[in-house]
Design an enzyme around this catalytic site. Structure first.
Site, short mmCIF file in Angstrom:
data_model
loop_
_atom_site.label_atom_id
_atom_site.label_comp_id
_atom_site.label_asym_id
_atom_site.label_seq_id
_atom_site.Cartn_x
_atom_site.Cartn_y
_atom_site.Cartn_z
N ASP A 122 0.87 -1.19 0.00
CA ASP A 122 0.00 0.00 0.00
C ASP A 122 0.90 1.23 0.00
O ASP A 122 1.39 1.60 1.05
CB ASP A 122 -0.90 -0.04 1.24
CG ASP A 122 -1.80 1.17 1.37
OD1 ASP A 122 -1.86 1.96 0.43
OD2 ASP A 122 -2.42 1.31 2.45
N GLU A 179 -0.88 10.76 0.86
CA GLU A 179 -2.21 10.15 0.86
C GLU A 179 -2.57 9.63 2.24
O GLU A 179 -3.71 9.75 2.69
CB GLU A 179 -2.27 9.00 -0.16
CG GLU A 179 -3.69 8.47 -0.40
CD GLU A 179 -4.11 7.34 0.53
OE1 GLU A 179 -5.28 6.95 0.49
OE2 GLU A 179 -3.28 6.84 1.31
N GLU A 180 -1.58 9.05 2.91
CA GLU A 180 -1.86 8.39 4.20
C GLU A 180 -2.21 9.37 5.31
O GLU A 180 -2.61 8.96 6.39
CB GLU A 180 -0.67 7.51 4.62
CG GLU A 180 -0.40 6.33 3.69
CD GLU A 180 -1.46 5.23 3.74
OE1 GLU A 180 -2.45 5.38 4.47
OE2 GLU A 180 -1.30 4.23 3.02
N HIS A 183 -2.03 -2.19 6.06
CA HIS A 183 -1.44 -1.37 7.13
C HIS A 183 -0.77 -2.22 8.20
O HIS A 183 -0.62 -1.78 9.34
CB HIS A 183 -2.46 -0.39 7.74
CG HIS A 183 -2.72 0.79 6.84
ND1 HIS A 183 -3.03 2.05 7.31
CD2 HIS A 183 -2.72 0.92 5.50
CE1 HIS A 183 -3.21 2.88 6.30
NE2 HIS A 183 -3.03 2.21 5.19
ZN LIG Z 1 -3.25 3.22 0.02
#
Ligand SMILES: [Zn+2]
Length: 336
Positions: free
Chosen positions: A169, A199-200, A309
């Site tokens: 990810d 993004e995170e 994650h």
């Molecule tokens: Zn992602």
């Protein structure tokens, strides 16, 4: 004919350091790879990497976004015994982080653990990183306040088709976007492949890029959860190895029917299986792109991924290669 597989692009990307706000090494790696093949390559003020394949007159501008950053632990202090205290940079599953190896940007290694004298489940405030220091001064000579550790890169092949690594990810999405630019001939549409920053921590890179680039259509390339492991809740229909997932809805996006239906048609054209995805927790860059200016019809092509994650994000390489074929068919479509 493709000159490389998506896997070829993915493997080196999995070990490049790049937490939110520090995506420079990822952007450098991708721009070195893509500059000879793109019509335009540039970065912007937030650290986004923007690469463009021009289309033909009258075509649409499709913004295809994959995020470069991955989750991490930001150093907030060190205690007198030399343990680095941390906060989350992106969403960290605290119970999964104990015992994991981490790496700071300067190469310092550590292991994450939690205080043992707490009642109930540990929270972020109970975590620390042991970097082998024996005093606060020694720790802060190695790791400065604000330095960010990420799960140490380790790629494991699980069986014949599956790969586990901490940064799937969204390096899997980055690999798809890069593969498209390396392989797609000039088609009707202008392809703007955005390797987004931050993004995170809330899709900040995609937000400014979508405003600046004024796309006609938005598409995120990102991982999505699966419902195929023991006891997983909430249950969802996506499984590993059953093909690309076409997003219907997540926490910040109701996919535009224009994009969703075009992805389904592209899957059929490419002759690959697909799954429809409803994700109840989590979102992607597409949720930000759709809100740019007066609105952009947006959707997402998702890579089914277990243990998102965690340090062991797991994908099936057949799904990833099929995502590539679907993406190429989508990009070549006429949207009139
Ligand atoms: Zn992602």
């Amino acid at each position: 004919m493709p000159t490389c597989t998506v896997r070829d692009v993915l493997i080196p990307l999995l070990s490049v350091y790049g937490p939110a706000g520090q995506e420079q090494a990822v952007a450098r790696h991708l721009s070195d790879l893509l500059r000879p093949h793109a019509d335009e390559t540039r970065t912007d003020a937030l650290g986004n990497l923007i690469t463009i394949r021009r289309g033909k007159p009258g075509g649409k501008r499709i913004l295809i976004s994959a995020h470069m950053d991955h989750i991490g632990f930001i150093a907030i202090d060190a205690d007198k015994q030399g343990f680095v205290r941390v906060a989350n940079a992106g969403y960290i599953f605290v119970p999964h982080s104990q015992g994991q190896h981490v790496m700071f940007g300067n190469g310092v290694r550590g292991v994450v653990y939690a205080e043992q004298d707490i009642t109930g489940n540990p929270e972020m405030q109970h975590l620390f990183v042991d970097i082998g220091a024996q005093s606060r001064d020694e720790a802060l000579a190695k790791v400065a306040i604000g330095d960010v550790a990420v799960y140490a890169p380790l790629v494991s092949a699980l069986g014949e088709h599956r790969l586990a690594a901490p940064a799937m990810d969204d390096r899997a999405g980055c690999a798809l976007g890069a593969w498209l630019l390396l392989n797609a001939p000039q088609g009707p549409n202008e392809l703007v492949v955005l390797f987004s920053a931050q993004e995170e921590v809330g899709g900040r890179g995609a937000k400014v890029a979508a405003f600046a680039l004024e796309p006609d259509i938005g598409l995120a390339l990102d991982v999505t959860d699966t419902g195929d492991t023991p006891g997983v809740k909430p249950k969802m229909a996506v499984e590993l190895g059953k093909g690309p997932a076409i997003k219907v809805r997540d926490s910040n996006l109701i996919a535009s029917p224009l994009v969703r239906d075009a992805l389904v048609a592209a899957a059929k054209e490419a002759g690959v299986p697909y799954q429809m995805e409803v994700l109840t927790i989590g979102g992607t860059d597409a949720g930000l792109i759709q809100l740019a200016r007066g609105g952009v019809p947006s959707g997402a092509l998702s890579i089914p991924t277990r243990y998102i994650h965690s340090a062991a994000e797991t994908i099936d390489m057949r799904d990833l290669e099929q995502c590539g074929a679907l993406l190429a068919a989508f990009a070549a479509r006429s949207f009139d």
